[in-house]
Design a protein around this motif. Structure first.
Motif, PDB file in Angstrom:
ATOM      1  N   LEU A 212      -1.537  10.721 117.956  1.00  0.00           N
ATOM      2  CA  LEU A 212      -1.716   9.220 118.797  1.00  0.00           C
ATOM      3  C   LEU A 212      -1.573   8.221 117.679  1.00  0.00           C
ATOM      4  N   LYS A 213      -0.625   7.145 118.042  1.00  0.00           N
ATOM      5  CA  LYS A 213      -0.515   5.999 116.967  1.00  0.00           C
ATOM      6  C   LYS A 213      -1.143   4.947 117.598  1.00  0.00           C
ATOM      7  N   LYS A 214      -1.118   4.605 118.885  1.00  0.00           N
ATOM      8  CA  LYS A 214      -1.549   3.292 119.357  1.00  0.00           C
ATOM      9  C   LYS A 214      -2.609   3.336 120.609  1.00  0.00           C
ATOM     10  N   SER A 215      -3.283   2.110 120.836  1.00  0.00           N
ATOM     11  CA  SER A 215      -4.158   2.310 122.132  1.00  0.00           C
ATOM     12  C   SER A 215      -3.029   1.741 123.197  1.00  0.00           C
ATOM     13  N   ASP A 216      -2.222   2.912 123.524  1.00  0.00           N
ATOM     14  CA  ASP A 216      -1.358   2.582 124.801  1.00  0.00           C
ATOM     15  C   ASP A 216      -1.553   3.574 125.801  1.00  0.00           C
ATOM     16  N   ALA A 217      -0.551   3.707 126.840  1.00  0.00           N
ATOM     17  CA  ALA A 217      -0.651   4.590 127.942  1.00  0.00           C
ATOM     18  C   ALA A 217      -0.863   5.749 127.600  1.00  0.00           C
ATOM     19  N   LEU A 218      -0.356   6.330 126.754  1.00  0.00           N
ATOM     20  CA  LEU A 218      -0.561   7.837 126.283  1.00  0.00           C
ATOM     21  C   LEU A 218      -1.884   8.116 125.638  1.00  0.00           C
ATOM     22  N   THR A 219      -2.351   7.283 124.880  1.00  0.00           N
ATOM     23  CA  THR A 219      -3.869   7.275 124.679  1.00  0.00           C
ATOM     24  C   THR A 219      -4.719   7.385 125.588  1.00  0.00           C
ATOM     25  N   HIS A 233     -17.563  18.295 121.547  1.00  0.00           N
ATOM     26  CA  HIS A 233     -17.079  17.793 120.181  1.00  0.00           C
ATOM     27  C   HIS A 233     -15.626  17.577 120.212  1.00  0.00           C
ATOM     28  N   VAL A 234     -15.309  16.248 120.150  1.00  0.00           N
ATOM     29  CA  VAL A 234     -13.794  15.800 120.368  1.00  0.00           C
ATOM     30  C   VAL A 234     -13.660  15.026 118.863  1.00  0.00           C
ATOM     31  N   ILE A 235     -12.751  15.828 118.054  1.00  0.00           N
ATOM     32  CA  ILE A 235     -12.944  15.332 116.587  1.00  0.00           C
ATOM     33  C   ILE A 235     -11.176  15.228 116.256  1.00  0.00           C
ATOM     34  N   PRO A 236     -10.815  13.975 116.481  1.00  0.00           N
ATOM     35  CA  PRO A 236      -9.339  13.724 116.177  1.00  0.00           C
ATOM     36  C   PRO A 236      -9.214  13.410 114.835  1.00  0.00           C
ATOM     37  N   ALA A 244      -5.682   4.516 118.089  1.00  0.00           N
ATOM     38  CA  ALA A 244      -5.893   5.545 118.867  1.00  0.00           C
ATOM     39  C   ALA A 244      -7.599   6.007 118.593  1.00  0.00           C
ATOM     40  N   LEU A 245      -7.619   6.016 117.392  1.00  0.00           N
ATOM     41  CA  LEU A 245      -9.104   6.872 116.844  1.00  0.00           C
ATOM     42  C   LEU A 245     -10.140   5.855 117.587  1.00  0.00           C
ATOM     43  N   ALA A 246      -9.846   4.503 117.704  1.00  0.00           N
ATOM     44  CA  ALA A 246     -10.831   3.742 117.992  1.00  0.00           C
ATOM     45  C   ALA A 246     -11.299   3.820 119.513  1.00  0.00           C
ATOM     46  N   ARG A 247     -10.163   4.213 120.210  1.00  0.00           N
ATOM     47  CA  ARG A 247     -10.416   4.639 121.614  1.00  0.00           C
ATOM     48  C   ARG A 247     -11.273   5.895 121.891  1.00  0.00           C
ATOM     49  N   PHE A 248     -11.010   6.905 120.963  1.00  0.00           N
ATOM     50  CA  PHE A 248     -11.928   8.097 120.908  1.00  0.00           C
ATOM     51  C   PHE A 248     -13.293   7.803 120.447  1.00  0.00           C
ATOM     52  N   PHE A 249     -13.399   7.102 119.382  1.00  0.00           N
ATOM     53  CA  PHE A 249     -14.775   6.488 119.143  1.00  0.00           C
ATOM     54  C   PHE A 249     -15.419   5.781 120.324  1.00  0.00           C
ATOM     55  N   ASP A 250     -15.025   4.890 120.937  1.00  0.00           N
ATOM     56  CA  ASP A 250     -15.448   4.407 122.246  1.00  0.00           C
ATOM     57  C   ASP A 250     -15.870   5.382 123.284  1.00  0.00           C
TER      58      ASP A 250
END
Ligand SMILES: [Zn+2]
Ligand SMILES: [Zn+2]
Length: 265
Positions: A212-219, A233-236, A244-250
């Motif tokens: 995942l590259k962006k903070s977009d609809a896919l993410t 545990h969600v570990i991207p 995208a990683l920031a979205r998983f952090f949130d």
């Protein structure tokens, strides 16, 4: 606290740990159910150098599993031999990035060269490595939001959706641990396939490249889907880029892994 059943040592990922090397790529030593399995090798001998620095022996492995035939996961195979190797047969396709001057992104070694170095088991179907550990084989693209397009093409210029993209699932008392390489098939498709294949719905952990590259609809859809599963545990890692990683952090408090990290699940 229950005892951990799965130990994953990050031998290579994109981010360096203290005094260790790193490169764009992925290589994890997976220890579970009495087995020692190397998932991917990264792009060079970085995984070997890090293993040596960590005092880890890579000569006595039960299997090497290749998640898919991209250089950043399989070119380290040049530095190993004499081991059992499990992969999907399409790993050896000649493949290119559509943009970026159409550069070659397939494996440096061809099929014959890999077969010379390893005892190779090629399978589109799942392969059980032990009673609890399964190579996922080809992952059906079942949902309507992942793997809808691709940045890659084959030597004839046809879209390459990386049919060889796979991963590992490990059954534990707390649910499945699912590991991806790049998740070109989609991390949610990967999870659904692991559930169907094992008959276990509960997922304890998911770790690996989510592509995942962006903070977009896919993410957004991916985060939503994973939330519904109540995963412990969600570990991207690897190809999960910062927006995208920031979205998983949130959403899950996911942080970046680095080489040398040891994840016990
Ligand atoms: Zn890839
Ligand atoms: Zn990758």
């Amino acid at each position: 606290m229950e005892r951990s059943e799965v130990k994953i040592t990050v031998l290579n990922d994109n981010r360096p740990g203290r005094k260790l090397l790193a490169e764009h790529g992925l290589s994890y030593l997976v220890e579970a159910d009495g087995k020692r399995i190397l998932l991917d090798t990264g792009a060079s001998d970085v995984f070997l150098k890090n293993a040596a620095a960590l005092g880890i022996d890579l000569e006595h492995l039960d299997a090497v599993v290749l998640s898919h035939g991209h250089w950043d996961h399989g070119d380290g195979l040049k530095h190993l031999k004499g081991l059992p190797l499990i992969a999907h047969p399409d790993c050896f396709k000649k493949r290119y990035h559509k943009n970026r001057n159409r550069h070659y992104v397939g494996l440096a070694l061809n099929k014959a060269q890999v077969q010379q170095r390893f005892s190779v088991q090629l399978s589109r179907k799942p392969v059980w490595i032990s009673e609890k550990i399964v190579f996922l084989g080809e992952i059906p693209k079942t949902n309507n939001f992942e793997a809808q397009n691709t940045a890659f093409e084959d030597e004839n210029g046809a879209d390459d959706f990386i049919p060889d993209d796979s991963g590992l699932a490990i059954q534990t008392a707390r649910g499945l641990v699912v590991l991806s390489g790049c998740a070109h098939a989609g991390i949610c498709n990967t999870l659904a396939h692991a559930q169907n294949l094992t008959g276990e719905n509960k997922i304890w952990a998911v770790m690996g490249g989510f592509h995942l590259k962006k903070s977009d609809a896919l993410t957004t859809n991916t985060v939503y889907y994973i939330k519904q599963l109540h995963i412990g545990h969600v570990i991207p890692t690897h190809c999960t880029e910062l927006p995208a990683l920031a979205r998983f952090f949130d959403a899950f408090g996911s942080t970046q892994v680095a080489t040398g990290d040891c994840v016990e699940l």
